[in-house]
Design a protein around this motif. Sequence first.
Motif, short mmCIF file in Angstrom:
data_model
loop_
_atom_site.label_atom_id
_atom_site.label_comp_id
_atom_site.label_asym_id
_atom_site.label_seq_id
_atom_site.Cartn_x
_atom_site.Cartn_y
_atom_site.Cartn_z
N GLU A 35 10.23 -24.80 11.79
CA GLU A 35 8.76 -24.84 11.76
C GLU A 35 8.20 -25.85 12.75
N MET A 36 9.00 -26.86 13.04
CA MET A 36 8.57 -27.88 14.01
C MET A 36 9.13 -27.57 15.41
N GLU A 37 9.64 -26.34 15.57
CA GLU A 37 10.23 -25.87 16.82
C GLU A 37 11.37 -26.76 17.30
#
Length: 177
Positions: A35-37
Amino acid sequence: MRRLLDALYAVGAALAALSLFAIFLVMMAQVAMREMEMQLPAADDISAYLCVATTFFALAATFRRGELIRVGMLIERFGPGARRIAEAVVLVLAAVIMAYVTRWTFSDMLFSYEIEEVAQGTVPIPLWIPKLAMPIGAGLLLVAILDELVTVLRGRKPGYVVAAEERAAAGDFSAEV
């Protein structure tokens, strides 16, 4: 001695539970980082190592509870004396096989340690560390098999049979499916 052996099997089960929980933590960290890449390096490798650890650490406790796959169609037809002999023969064979597996996995782990073998993934994990779970788990299962062999040779029912009978008496056939 009985309490010591049961505690040993419980430690194996606890290590299996911790390994399974660690798989959960790795997977959740991987999801959060996506989700935070970002990526969690070696997440797949670590999950695979923990899966093997979970399996091996749980073997002895699972065996003692009579929850490993066991084909008793022939043995269950025998009378008490013949059944005791058959159980003893099968337990001796199982002990020989597990002694070999324990020795082989220990040798493999030791070899990995000696040559400083590391994982080829993104994180160079020393492979002797995840391999350590295999001889420990196999050794615990060997101890459990020898424990049951002594029980059978003393003329008593093995713990896995007692556990299965208790589950059946309580109407729990979940392990028999």
